[in-house]
Design an enzyme around this catalytic site. Structure first.
Site, PDB file in Angstrom:
ATOM      1  N   GLY A 109       0.883  -1.241  -0.108  1.00 10.07           N
ATOM      2  CA  GLY A 109      -0.147   0.084  -0.130  1.00 10.07           C
ATOM      3  C   GLY A 109       0.882   1.196  -0.015  1.00 10.07           C
ATOM      4  O   GLY A 109       0.456   2.122  -0.578  1.00 10.07           O
ATOM      5  N   GLY A 120      -6.939  13.515 -36.802  1.00  5.42           N
ATOM      6  CA  GLY A 120      -7.362  14.015 -35.314  1.00  5.42           C
ATOM      7  C   GLY A 120      -6.182  14.544 -34.296  1.00  5.42           C
ATOM      8  O   GLY A 120      -6.489  15.350 -33.149  1.00  5.42           O
ATOM      9  N   ALA A 121      -5.078  13.864 -34.349  1.00 10.17           N
ATOM     10  CA  ALA A 121      -4.043  14.161 -33.630  1.00 10.17           C
ATOM     11  C   ALA A 121      -3.637  15.940 -33.824  1.00 10.17           C
ATOM     12  O   ALA A 121      -2.999  16.484 -32.922  1.00 10.17           O
ATOM     13  CB  ALA A 121      -2.647  13.721 -34.103  1.00 10.17           C
TER      14      ALA A 121
END
Length: 524
Positions: free
Chosen positions: A179, A413-414
């Site tokens: 953890g 789209g880049a």
């Protein structure tokens, strides 16, 4: 247990107090100190001395001890309980710290140990000052059971509350397992030392028992693994001294908190310095390779930059640097790796960096040379859309001044995702080598002119002619400027001066008008 005599003369009491402080330093633990040094590791006090300006460190909770009566602990109650907490100055600026002492219970976290860390995190948030953790601990103290585990919960909660409010830096100088590994993962920066620091949730023994796989601690969660493969850590160094010196440098480039800007430095590199070498650094051919870091070094003050995640997702470069004496965050495609295409890891890396800069009011410069998103079944099946959206979201959500420069190509789209004007870039510029289009000319010609190419006697020659036709009509240097997609097409040699002037115009000399962060900096 206490060596300060009751009712004694004040001088006697002060002398006894000094003796206790010496005990708390742990200098008497020659065996523990020698073991640290044999591993190539420093003691907690040596680390603190390297981190802070000389004589500036103030320790709190020095005399705190654990209260456990568990077997093996009842008769061992050392001062500090294995963690040193307090504050000091780095380059004259106040910074809070907690640092594990591996010589005491292996730096493991118990109930009082956790309370010390929680207190210093509360103080740092109240003072609005950065926090640095020097991690060298064996996880939860088993003898203290669930009380130790609950301590982690309180630490995690405070780290998240401070996220995006004050800078948080984790320095891994030893083991960090279970953890405990989530605490650094929640912070803004994680740095490791090669060969001596490891991070993992389940160790080699557990993995062997469950899956039968054999692996060493370093192979599982060493510095190179997390800096090159997992992306958990932002950088690694050969030794602790170098690591801590670089952390000091990073602190100099960060603000105290989200309501203040990074401290400006006295400018020695002229703002109007031209960079004619840029004309030769970037090839005109869109498929030729070059190192984008060379371009960045030409633009920033004195050629100095602090790159984060330099060894992970190398198809995108993220770094802090100064331009005109003020800190900027730079995101740039790297044509040397995957031709600069965006993939899952590059999207995550860029998104995280943009979020961090926006959290701490650091203006953003984006240098664009991107052929698109990386095609492939693996990329699509592993969530390229989802990960690419993180980078898009980060830019759309950013409120700091933003300048983008199309260095060469920007396809599909880049182009939109790399801080185009349409997603909020305040100023979009381009070099004369720019090619802004829906797709590359070869692919576009195959789509638009497929019938003509198929019907031609010389299909190859026809394709070549159609590619040039597409370039001339849709990809000439002023195509984007004519449609208002970029504000100007500029001489590359003038980029430094123009970008600095843009940032000054957007934010003003004192950064007035830039809203403080309203969001944290969650891990992507």
């Amino acid at each position: 247990m206490h060596d300060v005599p009751m009712g004694a003369d004040m001088r006697v009491q002060v002398k006894a107090l000094d003796k206790l402080r010496q005990e708390a330093r742990g200098d008497h633990d020659e065996i523990g100190t020698r073991r640290q040094h044999e591993k190539g590791k420093l003691t907690v006090r040596e680390r603190i001395d390297l981190l802070f300006d000389p004589g500036s460190f103030v320790e709190i909770d020095t005399f705190r001890r654990h209260r456990s009566t568990s077997l093996g602990l009842a008769d061992k109650k050392p001062l500090t309980d294995g963690v040193v907490t307090g504050w000091g100055d780095i380059h004259g600026r106040r910074v809070f710290v907690y640092a594990h002492d591996f010589r005491i219970f292996g730096g493991s976290l118990g109930e009082e140990h956790a309370k010390k860390i929680q207190k210093v995190l509360d103080l740092a948030l109240r003072a609005r000052c950065p926090v640095i953790s020097l991690n060298d601990g064996a996880g939860a103290r088993i003898q203290e059971g669930v009380a130790a585990l609950a301590g982690y919960g309180g630490i995690f909660t405070r780290i998240v509350k401070a996220s995006g409010v004050v800078p948080q830096i984790s320095v891994m100088l030893g083991p960090c397992a279970g953890g405990a590994a989530y605490a650094p993962a929640l912070t803004d920066f994680v740095f490791m030392v090669d060969g001596s620091s490891q991070m993992f949730v389940t160790g080699p023994d557990v993995i062997k028992a469950v899956t039968g796989e054999l692996i060493s601690q370093d192979q599982l969660g060493g510095a190179r693994v997390h800096c090159e493969t997992s992306g958990v850590a932002h950088g690694f160094y050969d030794d602790e001294r170098t690591c801590l010196e670089e952390v000091r440098y990073l602190v100099s480039m960060l603000p105290q908190n989200s309501s203040s800007a990074p401290t400006p430095y006295v400018l020695e590199d002229p703002v109007d310095r031209e960079s004619p070498e840029l004309l030769d650094l970037v090839p005109t051919s869109p498929t030729a390779s070059y190192d984008m870091r060379d371009v960045i070094e030409c633009l920033v003050d004195d050629g100095e930059l602090f790159e984060v995640h330099a060894h992970w997702a190398r198809n995108i470069v993220c770094c802090l640097a100064r331009m005109g004496g003020r800190v900027v965050g730079i995101v740039a495609n790297q044509p040397q790796v995957l031709a600069g295409a965006l993939d899952i890891d590059a999207s995550d890396k860029g998104a995280r960096f943009v979020q961090m800069c926006d959290s701490f009011r650091i203006p953003l410069l984006t240098l664009v040379d991107v052929p698109g998103f990386l095609p492939g079944v693996h990329q699509e099946h592993h969530g390229l859309i989802r990960h690419g959206a993180k980078l898009l979201y980060a830019y759309c959500n950013a409120t700091v001044p933003r300048v983008s420069v199309v260095v060469r190509k920007a396809y599909g789209g880049a182009f939109i995702v790399m801080d185009s004007q349409s997603v909020g870039a305040d100023v979009a510029l381009a070099w004369p080598t720019n090619e802004v289009a829906v797709m590359g000319p070869d692919a576009a010609a195959n789509v638009i002119f497929r019938r003509e190419i198929a019907a031609a006697d010389d299909g190859v020659g026809e394709h070549r002619r159609r590619v040039e036709q597409y370039r001339e009509e849709f990809m000439h240097p002023f195509y984007a400027a004519e449609r208002g997609l970029v504000e100007d097409v500029i001489d590359p040699a003038h980029t430094r001066r123009i970008v600095i002037d843009c940032f000054r115009s957007l934010a003003g000399e004192t950064d007035l008008g830039v809203p403080a962060s309203a969001h944290g900096n969650p891990p992507t």
